[in-house]
Structure formats: structure tokens, C-alpha cells
Design a protein around this motif. Sequence first.
Motif, PDB file in Angstrom:
ATOM      1  N   PRO A 828      72.567  76.183  19.648  1.00  0.00           N
ATOM      2  CA  PRO A 828      71.847  76.450  18.397  1.00  0.00           C
ATOM      3  C   PRO A 828      71.738  75.217  17.521  1.00  0.00           C
ATOM      4  O   PRO A 828      70.762  75.056  16.789  1.00  0.00           O
ATOM      5  CB  PRO A 828      72.705  77.512  17.704  1.00  0.00           C
ATOM      6  N   VAL A 829      72.742  74.351  17.584  1.00  0.00           N
ATOM      7  CA  VAL A 829      72.768  73.172  16.723  1.00  0.00           C
ATOM      8  C   VAL A 829      71.811  72.113  17.265  1.00  0.00           C
ATOM      9  O   VAL A 829      70.991  71.561  16.535  1.00  0.00           O
ATOM     10  CB  VAL A 829      74.202  72.599  16.641  1.00  0.00           C
ATOM     11  N   ALA A 830      71.952  71.800  18.546  1.00  0.00           N
ATOM     12  CA  ALA A 830      71.180  70.732  19.180  1.00  0.00           C
ATOM     13  C   ALA A 830      70.497  71.305  20.416  1.00  0.00           C
ATOM     14  O   ALA A 830      70.983  71.164  21.534  1.00  0.00           O
ATOM     15  CB  ALA A 830      72.104  69.573  19.545  1.00  0.00           C
ATOM     16  N   PRO A 831      69.352  71.957  20.218  1.00  0.00           N
ATOM     17  CA  PRO A 831      68.748  72.718  21.309  1.00  0.00           C
ATOM     18  C   PRO A 831      68.258  71.861  22.484  1.00  0.00           C
ATOM     19  O   PRO A 831      68.238  72.348  23.625  1.00  0.00           O
ATOM     20  CB  PRO A 831      67.584  73.454  20.644  1.00  0.00           C
ATOM     21  N   HIS A 832      67.888  70.607  22.232  1.00  0.00           N
ATOM     22  CA  HIS A 832      67.309  69.805  23.313  1.00  0.00           C
ATOM     23  C   HIS A 832      68.374  69.253  24.244  1.00  0.00           C
ATOM     24  O   HIS A 832      68.301  69.425  25.465  1.00  0.00           O
ATOM     25  CB  HIS A 832      66.481  68.654  22.748  1.00  0.00           C
ATOM     26  N   ILE A 833      69.370  68.581  23.690  1.00  0.00           N
ATOM     27  CA  ILE A 833      70.390  67.957  24.543  1.00  0.00           C
ATOM     28  C   ILE A 833      71.158  69.028  25.316  1.00  0.00           C
ATOM     29  O   ILE A 833      71.513  68.831  26.489  1.00  0.00           O
ATOM     30  CB  ILE A 833      71.351  67.058  23.713  1.00  0.00           C
ATOM     31  N   SER A 834      71.364  70.179  24.679  1.00  0.00           N
ATOM     32  CA  SER A 834      72.118  71.219  25.373  1.00  0.00           C
ATOM     33  C   SER A 834      71.294  71.778  26.533  1.00  0.00           C
ATOM     34  O   SER A 834      71.833  72.040  27.620  1.00  0.00           O
ATOM     35  CB  SER A 834      72.524  72.324  24.398  1.00  0.00           C
ATOM     36  N   GLU A 835      69.992  71.928  26.323  1.00  0.00           N
ATOM     37  CA  GLU A 835      69.126  72.412  27.397  1.00  0.00           C
ATOM     38  C   GLU A 835      69.084  71.404  28.552  1.00  0.00           C
ATOM     39  O   GLU A 835      69.148  71.778  29.729  1.00  0.00           O
ATOM     40  CB  GLU A 835      67.709  72.642  26.861  1.00  0.00           C
ATOM     41  N   GLU A 836      69.011  70.127  28.196  1.00  0.00           N
ATOM     42  CA  GLU A 836      68.944  69.078  29.218  1.00  0.00           C
ATOM     43  C   GLU A 836      70.226  69.040  30.042  1.00  0.00           C
ATOM     44  O   GLU A 836      70.194  68.999  31.280  1.00  0.00           O
ATOM     45  CB  GLU A 836      68.702  67.717  28.535  1.00  0.00           C
ATOM     46  N   LEU A 837      71.367  69.059  29.368  1.00  0.00           N
ATOM     47  CA  LEU A 837      72.641  69.001  30.082  1.00  0.00           C
ATOM     48  C   LEU A 837      72.835  70.254  30.930  1.00  0.00           C
ATOM     49  O   LEU A 837      73.339  70.199  32.047  1.00  0.00           O
ATOM     50  CB  LEU A 837      73.803  68.824  29.088  1.00  0.00           C
ATOM     51  N   TRP A 838      72.412  71.363  30.371  1.00  0.00           N
ATOM     52  CA  TRP A 838      72.498  72.649  31.074  1.00  0.00           C
ATOM     53  C   TRP A 838      71.714  72.560  32.387  1.00  0.00           C
ATOM     54  O   TRP A 838      72.197  72.949  33.449  1.00  0.00           O
ATOM     55  CB  TRP A 838      71.919  73.734  30.172  1.00  0.00           C
ATOM     56  N   ALA A 839      70.510  71.989  32.290  1.00  0.00           N
ATOM     57  CA  ALA A 839      69.658  71.851  33.471  1.00  0.00           C
ATOM     58  C   ALA A 839      70.278  70.859  34.465  1.00  0.00           C
ATOM     59  O   ALA A 839      70.290  71.100  35.679  1.00  0.00           O
ATOM     60  CB  ALA A 839      68.260  71.387  33.076  1.00  0.00           C
ATOM     61  N   GLN A 840      70.799  69.754  33.963  1.00  0.00           N
ATOM     62  CA  GLN A 840      71.379  68.743  34.859  1.00  0.00           C
ATOM     63  C   GLN A 840      72.601  69.278  35.584  1.00  0.00           C
ATOM     64  O   GLN A 840      72.926  68.817  36.682  1.00  0.00           O
ATOM     65  CB  GLN A 840      71.738  67.478  34.075  1.00  0.00           C
ATOM     66  N   LEU A 841      73.279  70.245  35.001  1.00  0.00           N
ATOM     67  CA  LEU A 841      74.416  70.867  35.678  1.00  0.00           C
ATOM     68  C   LEU A 841      73.950  71.930  36.669  1.00  0.00           C
ATOM     69  O   LEU A 841      74.764  72.569  37.331  1.00  0.00           O
ATOM     70  CB  LEU A 841      75.368  71.495  34.660  1.00  0.00           C
ATOM     71  N   GLY A 842      72.624  72.138  36.718  1.00  0.00           N
ATOM     72  CA  GLY A 842      72.086  73.095  37.675  1.00  0.00           C
ATOM     73  C   GLY A 842      72.222  74.539  37.248  1.00  0.00           C
ATOM     74  O   GLY A 842      72.150  75.448  38.073  1.00  0.00           O
ATOM     75  N   LYS A 843      72.400  74.760  35.948  1.00  0.00           N
ATOM     76  CA  LYS A 843      72.536  76.135  35.451  1.00  0.00           C
ATOM     77  C   LYS A 843      71.146  76.723  35.179  1.00  0.00           C
ATOM     78  O   LYS A 843      70.191  75.991  34.951  1.00  0.00           O
ATOM     79  CB  LYS A 843      73.399  76.155  34.189  1.00  0.00           C
ATOM     80  N   PRO A 844      71.045  78.053  35.172  1.00  0.00           N
ATOM     81  CA  PRO A 844      69.720  78.699  35.103  1.00  0.00           C
ATOM     82  C   PRO A 844      69.050  78.532  33.734  1.00  0.00           C
ATOM     83  O   PRO A 844      69.669  78.689  32.708  1.00  0.00           O
ATOM     84  CB  PRO A 844      70.029  80.168  35.376  1.00  0.00           C
ATOM     85  N   TYR A 845      67.777  78.170  33.783  1.00  0.00           N
ATOM     86  CA  TYR A 845      66.937  78.040  32.596  1.00  0.00           C
ATOM     87  C   TYR A 845      66.781  79.407  31.937  1.00  0.00           C
ATOM     88  O   TYR A 845      66.573  80.391  32.631  1.00  0.00           O
ATOM     89  CB  TYR A 845      65.569  77.515  33.022  1.00  0.00           C
ATOM     90  N   SER A 846      66.859  79.521  30.656  1.00  0.00           N
ATOM     91  CA  SER A 846      67.109  78.466  29.691  1.00  0.00           C
ATOM     92  C   SER A 846      68.454  78.726  29.040  1.00  0.00           C
ATOM     93  O   SER A 846      68.863  79.893  28.909  1.00  0.00           O
ATOM     94  CB  SER A 846      65.999  78.480  28.631  1.00  0.00           C
ATOM     95  N   ILE A 847      69.079  77.708  28.554  1.00  0.00           N
ATOM     96  CA  ILE A 847      70.348  77.937  27.852  1.00  0.00           C
ATOM     97  C   ILE A 847      70.133  78.821  26.636  1.00  0.00           C
ATOM     98  O   ILE A 847      71.018  79.554  26.212  1.00  0.00           O
ATOM     99  CB  ILE A 847      70.996  76.589  27.437  1.00  0.00           C
ATOM    100  N   HIS A 848      68.900  78.798  26.102  1.00  0.00           N
ATOM    101  CA  HIS A 848      68.646  79.537  24.858  1.00  0.00           C
ATOM    102  C   HIS A 848      68.467  81.033  25.077  1.00  0.00           C
ATOM    103  O   HIS A 848      68.398  81.788  24.111  1.00  0.00           O
ATOM    104  CB  HIS A 848      67.453  78.922  24.131  1.00  0.00           C
ATOM    105  N   THR A 849      68.382  81.433  26.333  1.00  0.00           N
ATOM    106  CA  THR A 849      68.349  82.876  26.588  1.00  0.00           C
ATOM    107  C   THR A 849      69.690  83.347  27.133  1.00  0.00           C
ATOM    108  O   THR A 849      69.831  84.503  27.545  1.00  0.00           O
ATOM    109  CB  THR A 849      67.220  83.234  27.579  1.00  0.00           C
ATOM    110  N   GLN A 850      70.677  82.463  27.159  1.00  0.00           N
ATOM    111  CA  GLN A 850      72.017  82.849  27.597  1.00  0.00           C
ATOM    112  C   GLN A 850      72.705  83.642  26.487  1.00  0.00           C
ATOM    113  O   GLN A 850      72.293  83.603  25.331  1.00  0.00           O
ATOM    114  CB  GLN A 850      72.866  81.616  27.927  1.00  0.00           C
ATOM    115  N   SER A 851      73.773  84.326  26.874  1.00  0.00           N
ATOM    116  CA  SER A 851      74.507  85.073  25.859  1.00  0.00           C
ATOM    117  C   SER A 851      75.586  84.189  25.249  1.00  0.00           C
ATOM    118  O   SER A 851      76.028  83.213  25.844  1.00  0.00           O
ATOM    119  CB  SER A 851      75.135  86.317  26.472  1.00  0.00           C
TER     120      SER A 851
END
Length: 924
Positions: A828-851
Motif C-alpha cells: 500500500p505504501v510503495a505499490p510499484h517496487i512491491s509489485e516488481e519485487l513480488w513479480a521477480q520472486l515469481g509470485k502470482p500477479y498482482s500483489i495488490h489483489t493479495q490478502s
Amino acid sequence: MSHKAIANYNPAEIEGRWQAKWEADGLYCSDVDPSRPKHYALTMLPYPSGDLHIGHWYAMTPSDARARFMRMRGYNVLFPIGFDAFGLPAENAAIQHNIHPKVWTYRNIERMRKQLRTMGAMFDWRREAVSSDPEYYRWSQWFFSMLYKHGLAYRKMSPVDWCPNCNTTLAREQVWGEDRHCERCGTPVTKKNLEQWFFKTTAYADELLKYDQIDWPERVRVLQTNWIGRSEGAAVYFTTEQGDTIEVFTTRPDTLWGATFMVLAPEHPLVARLTSTEQREVVEEYIQQTLRQSDIQRESAEKEKTGVFTGGFALNPVNGRRIPVWIADYVLMTYGTGAIMAVPAHDERDFAFALKFGLPILPVIDRPDGLTKSYAVAGSMRPGFLPALKAAGIPCEEQDGAVKVTMPAEKTQAYIEIAKEHLNEGYWNEIVGSQWLFLFDNGIWEWESPESEARILSRCKEMAPNVAFARTLMEMLWGNEFYRDALFHTEYGAMIHSDRFSGTPGDTAKPQVTQWLETERKGKHAVNYRLRDWLISRQRYWGAPIPMIYCAECGEVPVPDEDLPVLLPDDVEWKPTGESPLKLHPTWRHTTCPQCGGPAERETDTMDTFMCSSWYHLRYLSPWYRQGPFEPAEFDYWMPVDTYTGGIEHATMHLIYTRFFHKACRDMGILTGDEPMLQLRNQGMVLGEDSEKMSKSRGNVVAPDNLVNAFGADAVRAYLMFFARWDQGGPWSSGGIEGVIRWLRRVWAMVLEPGRGQADASTIRGLRRKVHQTLRAVTRDFNEFEFNTIVSALMELLNEMSKAKQLGAAGTSAWDEAVDVYLRMLAPVAPHISEELWAQLGKPYSIHTQSWPEVDEEAAREDEITLVVQVNGKVRDRIAVSADISEEEAKTRALASEVVQKYLEGRAPRQVIYVRGRLVNVVA
RNA sequence: GCCGAAGUGGCGGAACAGGCAGACGCGCACGACUCAAAAUCGUGUACCCUCCGGGUAUGUGGGUUCGAUUCCCACCUUCGGCACCA
């Protein structure tokens, strides 16, 4: 560390890329979904001034972070945006640049849309609403018609605040400061008399004072309460000698017997009839003088009272006393009835007026503290007066050749005895318990009725045929500081000199008198408000035309709904002339009457823009909807607004108007619910680095675009949340944002740089504890809008995780969990870097729809605590103990401490206090 | 004048049931890396004293309490709002 190179954190590259993808995927589109709980998060809509200010970021990005948090918590979140696009600045700017206000406005909107997108906020752009679009203002006009049809909009001739620079009327709320200047341009305002449209906000004054259904800051509630300014009291009917009734409002009906004159506002309609032939000239001159004065002069620092006697008299209905009627500009035509009863003994302003013009002052309320006051002048005292007073235990002091005495009521009799003995006859007077006592010829004369005033004066003359004495006496009475204190007070004490009510205690005086006034038909219970009806007419071009038609046959006729919108023409001379620009259009104003079909004219004024912003949260629900201002299904699902965020400066304007609007719509059957916004939170203001308000002239403006280019949106967002308490704001610091940038780089490296080794069990346990403790704190702080501590908690956790990584935690499941939770909290604080790191770790898109992760209480639990050991409240020792230590064990361990033993010096402790899990205090 | 909020290191701020004051960050100092600088990393950083250990500190003065930044009273300062509102 690994030698494998990882890409550097490059916000410019990742932010644009993710924003485009989110947009393309419709990630932030919110639709009605009854299967999920909704959350309507609203941030105050911006005015399209041309450039997104750092203040917009400060208001919106924390609000966005919280909306994102709520979304991750499982809510279906609506977070819309739009533009409050009508209004004066467009015209002012347009005049400067010689460009049409419409062109200027829409150009700015286009620019600001782009800027807003760089925030990476979760705005649902499909719901964007622009108040200057005909599809929008059609419904602003429709609401106006509805209010008119329900008797909540009316037109009247009234003096209004007028800005000579903007050439327009101003609402009371738009007049600012001690010098009463225009909110927009700073020019001092003047008055003008015009036919104006009003909304009946006062009809809702009482309901607006109730806040029990909303969670709004105390500060805003207090501001609104003061703004509405409810006063309870009585209306009382005085009668002039001509037989006219003058109604006055008073909050102090218990002081009615002390009314020794009346004052009317110079504009009061009865002034002409009251004025005597002899006084006519001075009265008219005074009225002219008042009108010529601008408000600034009238309310300038010089508070000296002015006024003139009309020559007329009125009768006080409670005692028949014939009292003079004056006019003075301290009585305002715009508050109450424009007429007051003057009670100089118990009202500061009336007192000042009476002193200046020598009008009688009659105390009718006793001092509740029972203290009596006296004053003896030099030359009147025989030797021994002062010692005698002191011997009797009466507090007194000598000052400037006079003796001031303040004594308790029970000493009154003793004082009188001493005074008789030690003061020259005929030379002193005093006030005892608000009763005037004149001691002449060693006798007491009590002023117990208004008539005795004249007797006292004649007696003075008798005693001092040279008149000088009477004069001295009067000076003492009216002009002396001590007598002011003795005569004048505003407390609630028992009533005196009030016929049958004398003796009535202060706490019941008001209701008793009010009751009696009602049975005698001399007055009634009444409530008065400072709040006035909302003036919405503007003699300007760039606004929604007021949809009214004036027909010579039918009078005022609202434009039929099917003819809405009344379109604002483009081909208009919009530069201000003092006239409504629409009036100068060759054809626009001419139309036919919807009722009789005869020739008629349109209203040429436009609406105050606060009208447009009173319902924008409703248009956001369905800006596409054509059958009404909003689609009912959308309303039923999303309304009311759950969280409203914005600046405190709207406390007494927009935030009162929108509540009024909602309540009026409820009563007109347009919508349901009593309040439009359940929870309100205000942000503070970002100041320049010099701690001054940002302004172009000062050159301390921080431009968000430059910051985003230099550091990235995530860093700007995080810094705005971190650098100050959100509700307080504070000065910008260019050094401070560097710290946040460093933090994001370290997050980047921590997640992506491979680690190695095997950590021991306690490192793993410690890591998980810190992660879940942080999660608990961050969750709470998001709920409470405490954004600064969210960022510091995340920084702290990063420090801990870096240490754990050094100790070989990377690669363990606890590490993976820590990174996972960390990124979710960061999202919520830094939506871009968290999404990028989330993707680079191979986690499912998008971090913003995670719980949002759940706190594992077991993991967060402390195993070992530091027991603080105090001796007499001072920390003397710290002992590491098991977290579940018993009270007995804790006390034993504490007493066993060498340090404690040293301080006890062999004595037994008097008391030992144990606070579970925290400390032991040994009281020696 | 009235109403409201706030006073904590050099700075922004933390302390969320009355229980370790100063978390986190900035700044500063020293060190590592470097030919050097930047960046980065590490260590330290409220004040005073004899630096072992004490003492003093949350605007000021009182109070309640074993214990107060936190609660109560009075005052001072700053900011915001209202202001001849009867």
C-alpha cells in the motif's frame, strides 16, 4: 555476498511499466459486488488549477495507501477521482492569459490527469466526474430545482459581501481574516444590495449540530458547532411610544429589569418612525456615515462605541420603564432581530456604550460569590479607617489615595459600622451586594428602584450646591475602574431589583422568567443561530447557470426537468464588468415561459461551486447515468462514504454544505441515510523547507513532478507518509527523502541479493517474532491513519531482517515468509517496487489483489522479557526473565538483585509493586 | 476577548491501558572500502559531573500516585478558528 550482479533499483523504469499494466488490466476498477463488503474511500476532489501540488500528493497518497490496505483486508474498495472544475480561478487565470475559461480548465484537467497517474494511486478512472461537464451540471441544476420546489431555495434582496476585484458576491465563508478580505484574491470586501438565491441551511441547523452518527475529528465538530453558533434565550417584545413592537433576542432574560435603554441597528426598519424631529438630522447623518464605511473601518481596531439617540422611547414590558432608543453600529442587522435591549450592568458592550453616553446602569443580578466591594476616596477618611478595617479582618488595600475593600457578605454590617465612624459624612458611597448604598448624614440610603436614581442625583445637588460634588460623584460612578468592577459583571447570580423575581437563584432564573414571559405574552423561548442561509448566486460566467425563468405573468418559474441542462454558452464576454456576464449575451437570457408560453427571461447568475462539490461523491457512483444524478443500485451498494479524507480548511464550508445537502435530499426523498460521510480524517499541510507556507513568491515550492523524476513515486509516497504526523503536516526536508530512498534501495537489495548459510533456531524464532509484531503494529496504524509509524516499523523490520540474513536466515521458510509478509505490508505504501519485487520472486500477479497477512500470535509472543527493576521509582537494574514468570518469582528475583540489596541497605522493603511482564518497583 | 489544538535531543518525530523517555529517519563524528571523492557498509550521538558510576531532563509551577511525556489545577508560549453574535 554473491558476485552475481543484480539490477539496481530503477524507479523510473519499473513505475511507468507497472502503471501501464495496471491500467490495461483494469486492476483498480471497482464494481458492485453484493457478495463482498464494500468500502467507499473518498479523497476531496481537486480544483484544476493547472499543476499538481505537493499538497495534493500529501492528501491523496496516504489516502490511497489506506484504500489499498482496506482492499487487501477483503473489502471491495471504491476510490474515485474527479475535478471541481467551475469557479473563479479559471476566470482570473483566463483574464491574465486571455484564454477562454473553458479551454484553460480542460487543458489543466488533461495535464493533471497525467500527473495524477504518476502517483500510482488506485483511482477508478471510469468513474471520473468533472463538475463543468453538461452531464454533471445538468444534475446540479436539477438539485437546485428540487430544493426550490421543496421550499429550500428562495430569492431575496439582501446586502451581500462583494469583492470589488473579482467583481462578484462572496459567501460569508469566503470572506477571511480580520480585515475581511476576499478568500481568493485578498482584496478587502465591500457591501452591495442584490437579488440573491439562498438555500435554507438554517432549517437544518439543529440537526447539523448532531454528530452521533459520524466519526469526525473533534476539531471539525467544534469548528462546525461554533460556526452554527446556537444560542438559547428568549424573544421579548418591547413597544415604542408610537405603538410599534420591537422584538429583541436575548440570552439573558433574567436581566430584563436592568434594561435601561435599547439599541437598534442603523438599518433597522423602525428607525425612521422612532426618530424625533429634533434628532432627525443627526440620526440621518449617522446612518449615512455607517453605510459609507466599509466593513474594515466599521470593525477596525478602534473599538470605541459610536451611536446616536433617536429621540424615541420604548417601554420595557416587564416593568413599564420608559427607556430611550438609540442606534449604533455595534448592533448588527444580520444577527437576531437587529435590535437589542441594553443591560449595561451585565453586558460588556452595553456597559461601554452606557459609560460613553452617560446612560443609567442598573445592576439586577447579585454577585454569586457574595463578595461586596467598596471604595472610599482620599479626603473623606478620618485617621484610623484603614487600621479599623484590618482589625475587623476585612481585606482592603490602599491605592492612589483611595481605599479599595473587597469583603465577604457576612462582614457587611461590620463594615458599615466602621465606615460610619471613620468616613466624613456625605462623602462616600459604596456598592454592597450589587445594591447601591449611599451613606449621607450617617444614614443609609438604598437604591432599590429605578426611580431612586433621580432622587440620588437631586440629593447630591442638595448636599453640594456647587454641582462640583455631584460631578465628582458621577465620575466615580461611571468612569472609575473600580466602580466598573463593582457595577459590571456577567455572572449568573440571584436576581435583585426585579419585582416578584427578586431573590430567584441564578440557576433557575432564566427558565422562570421565560416561562412567565410566555404566560404574560410578553415574549417566548427562542433560539438563535450564527449560521445564515447559504447564498449561492454568483455574478460570474464560469459556473452552472441557475435554472430559473422570470415571467411577467407567472413570476419565478423553474426550468422544467426535461429542458435541463440550461447550457452555459461559450460565446460570452467573460471578463468581469460587475454585471453577470450572461446578462450581456445578446440572446441567451431571452426565452419563453414554460407555464404560459409568453416571453420571459432567464436567471443570469451562476451557482456557487460549493453547490457542485456538495454531491460529487454521488456522481462518482455512476457518471454515465442519464436518468438521474446517480444510479440507485450503485447508491444502495456504495453509500454512505466510509472514509473521507481532505483538508481541515473545508470544516465550515464544504463539510457543512455537503451535510446539509444530503439531509435535504433525504427529506426530498432523493436518497436515504442521515449522513453522507461516516468517517472523516484531515491531513495537515506540507510547508516549505523554510517552515513557511509554500508560495511562488517565496520561492519555496516543492514540485512533485521533479521529485518523482529524481526519486520515483514510491519514495515520494513513502516520504510523505513518514516525515510528519499526517494530521499535522510540517516542513519539507530534502535530506529526509534521501533516507527513504536509501531504505527502498535496501529493501530491493535485501529481497533480491541471494543469501546463504544456516541460521540457528533462535535467529529464526527472533525473525518470525519481529515479522509478526511488525505486522500487528502496521495493521493497527493503518486502521488509525498513523502512517509515519508504518514506515518506521517497516524500516525497523528491514534492519532486523538484514541482521538475520547476515546470520544465515536466507533460504529458510521463515525467511520466505518474512519477505512475503514484508512485501504485502509495503504494497500500500510503495505499490510499484512491491509489485516488481513480488513479480521477480515469481509470485502470482498482482500483489495488490493479495490478502493482508494474519498475525501469528504464537510467533509474535515474547519468550523472554527484560524485567525492569526499580527502587523508589528509579530504574536500578534489568533482569532477563521468562515471559511467563509468576508474580512471586519476579518479586523474588528483583529483591535478589545485588543493586537492589545495595539500595535497601539491609532494610526490608515497605512495598513491592509488580506490573506483569514489565517491572518490579521496590519501595524502600 | 472567546473557542480549540500543540509544546519531547541540533532537526522531523516515537513511546496506543499511568510502568525502561528519545524508536525510526535526518544531521553530525569516527572507522571500513577507495589513489581520491561520491555511493555503500559499520560504530557512536539528550544534557551535566570526577566518564567506574552517578545526577538532571518531555514549556513553567504545583498536585494525585510506589511510579506521570501520559491524569488534575494554575500559568507561559506557539498555531488554528471565531470575533461588537445581544
